[in-house]
Scaffold this active site. Structure first.
Site, PDB file in Angstrom:
ATOM      1  N   ASN A   8       0.870  -1.179   0.000  1.00 25.10           N
ATOM      2  CA  ASN A   8       0.000   0.000   0.000  1.00 25.10           C
ATOM      3  C   ASN A   8       0.908   1.230   0.000  1.00 25.10           C
ATOM      4  O   ASN A   8       1.453   1.601   1.035  1.00 25.10           O
ATOM      5  CB  ASN A   8      -0.895  -0.015   1.246  1.00 25.10           C
ATOM      6  N   LYS A  10       0.073   4.213  -0.402  1.00 24.52           N
ATOM      7  CA  LYS A  10      -0.638   5.415   0.083  1.00 24.52           C
ATOM      8  C   LYS A  10      -0.404   6.555  -0.918  1.00 24.52           C
ATOM      9  O   LYS A  10      -0.315   6.313  -2.104  1.00 24.52           O
ATOM     10  CB  LYS A  10      -0.165   5.773   1.495  1.00 24.52           C
ATOM     11  N   HIS A  91      -9.555   1.105   4.620  1.00 22.11           N
ATOM     12  CA  HIS A  91      -8.298   1.295   5.364  1.00 22.11           C
ATOM     13  C   HIS A  91      -8.570   2.255   6.528  1.00 22.11           C
ATOM     14  O   HIS A  91      -9.405   3.156   6.402  1.00 22.11           O
ATOM     15  CB  HIS A  91      -7.233   1.875   4.414  1.00 22.11           C
ATOM     16  N   GLU A  93      -7.082   4.749   7.572  1.00 24.09           N
ATOM     17  CA  GLU A  93      -6.926   6.179   7.228  1.00 24.09           C
ATOM     18  C   GLU A  93      -8.192   6.702   6.550  1.00 24.09           C
ATOM     19  O   GLU A  93      -8.606   7.837   6.766  1.00 24.09           O
ATOM     20  CB  GLU A  93      -5.685   6.371   6.344  1.00 24.09           C
ATOM     21  N   GLU A 160      -5.540  -4.764  10.747  1.00 22.11           N
ATOM     22  CA  GLU A 160      -4.555  -3.702  10.904  1.00 22.11           C
ATOM     23  C   GLU A 160      -4.870  -2.899  12.168  1.00 22.11           C
ATOM     24  O   GLU A 160      -5.687  -1.971  12.126  1.00 22.11           O
ATOM     25  CB  GLU A 160      -4.596  -2.755   9.703  1.00 22.11           C
ATOM     26  N   GLY A 166       2.101   2.663  10.668  1.00 21.50           N
ATOM     27  CA  GLY A 166       3.012   3.793  10.478  1.00 21.50           C
ATOM     28  C   GLY A 166       3.650   4.278  11.767  1.00 21.50           C
ATOM     29  O   GLY A 166       4.245   5.353  11.804  1.00 21.50           O
ATOM     30  N   SER A 205       3.246  -1.748  10.495  1.00 21.59           N
ATOM     31  CA  SER A 205       4.705  -1.667  10.682  1.00 21.59           C
ATOM     32  C   SER A 205       5.424  -2.988  10.417  1.00 21.59           C
ATOM     33  O   SER A 205       6.379  -3.334  11.123  1.00 21.59           O
ATOM     34  CB  SER A 205       5.026  -1.145  12.091  1.00 21.59           C
TER      35      SER A 205
HETATM   36  C1  PEP Z   1      -0.829   0.315   5.936  1.00 14.60           C
HETATM   37  O1  PEP Z   1      -0.838   1.446   5.492  1.00 14.60           O
HETATM   38  O2  PEP Z   1      -1.741  -0.462   5.625  1.00 14.60           O
HETATM   39  C2  PEP Z   1       0.272  -0.075   6.819  1.00 14.60           C
HETATM   40  C3  PEP Z   1       0.212  -1.241   7.395  1.00 14.60           C
HETATM   41  O3  PEP Z   1       1.286   0.841   6.970  1.00 14.60           O
HETATM   42  P1  PEP Z   1       2.710   0.574   7.701  1.00 14.60           P
HETATM   43  O4  PEP Z   1       3.224  -0.753   7.182  1.00 14.60           O
HETATM   44  O5  PEP Z   1       3.561   1.729   7.302  1.00 14.60           O
HETATM   45  O6  PEP Z   1       2.440   0.505   9.172  1.00 14.60           O
END
Ligand code: PEP
Length: 247
Positions: A8, A10, A91, A93, A160, A166, A205
């Protein structure tokens, strides 16, 4: 089932990054036992599709309407025409910054699946909910709300935890594995025995350094990767760990 690793990006990247990423990716050994999906920002879908042969293409979002006067929106059919076979839906976000609701997520997921694409439905609790010990209840509620009227074909669930996205703070393998078990039971109760075959991937992460231990967990079928997916080498290492976890 083979592993599934989804990048992803983003709202990151550029045509230059795609060129550099694909040059580096082609020098890395081919992967087996893992499906790899790249989800760039929508304007770069065509460039990513042209630059890679061995990865599937995905989008980060789609409209909750089939077509019409919805300025700025992108329909599932358009994504399909561009070669997408996956769409990330709900997601955290989008839920937090754009107030996307479970009901909208369910509509989008149903549209994606009706078009023959894979819907990657994201769920996860906040730190506040985890600290209050409410994570299972919250995730089950979110999952069932996000799957109302959604068929199970081509469905993928991404767990998630919001506090791990992040932040550099990954869920421990035990925390992730336990929640994937809760999600699996919920899917089996909701869909019957076919629920056992729906991939459940972890995101938050994930990096080359922690990927292998996560993929050793029985209930983790792959990963949704944000930050570490912007570099070909680190993303390849994560995908390779998923492939080894399936061997
Ligand atoms: C994500 O955006 O779905 C995500 C898991 O980001 P990160 O790996 O940066 O935590």
């Amino acid at each position: 089932m083979a592993g599934l690793v989804i990048a992803n990006w983003k709202m990151h990247g550029s045509l230059g990054l795609i060129e550099e990423f694909s040059r580096e990716w082609q020098l890395l050994p081919p992967l087996s036992e893992v499906s790899v999906v790249l989800c760039p920002p929508a304007p770069y879908l065509g460039a990513v599709s042209n630059a890679f042969e061995d990865v599937a293409l995905g989008a980060q979002n789609c409209a909750d309407q089939v077509e019409g006067a919805f300025t700025g929106e992108i329909s599932v059919q358009m994504l399909s025409e561009l070669g997408c076979s996956y769409v990330i839906i709900g997601h955290s976000e989008r839920r937090a910054l754009y107030s996307e609701t479970d009901a909208q997520v369910a509509v989008k997921a149903a549209l994606v699946i009706a078009q023959g694409l894979h819907a990657v439905v994201c769920v996860g609790e906040t730190l506040e909910h985890r600290d209050a010990g409410q994570q299972d209840k919250i995730v089950i509620e979110q999952l069932l709300g996000s799957l109302a009227q959604v068929p199970c074909e081509n469905l993928v669930v991404a767990y998630e935890p919001v506090w791990a996205i992040g932040t550099g703070r990954t869920a421990t393998p035990a925390q992730a594995d336990a929640m994937h078990g809760v999600i699996r039971s919920c899917l089996c109760e909701h869909f019957g025995e076919v629920g056992a075959g729906i991939p459940i991937i972890y995101g938050g992460s994930v990096k080359p350094e922690n990927a292998s231990v996560l993929f050793e967990c029985d209930n983790i079928d792959g990963s949704l990767v944000g930050g570490a997916s912007l570099n070909a080498n680190s993303f390849w290492q994560i995908a390779s760990a998923a492939s080894a976890g399936r061997a």
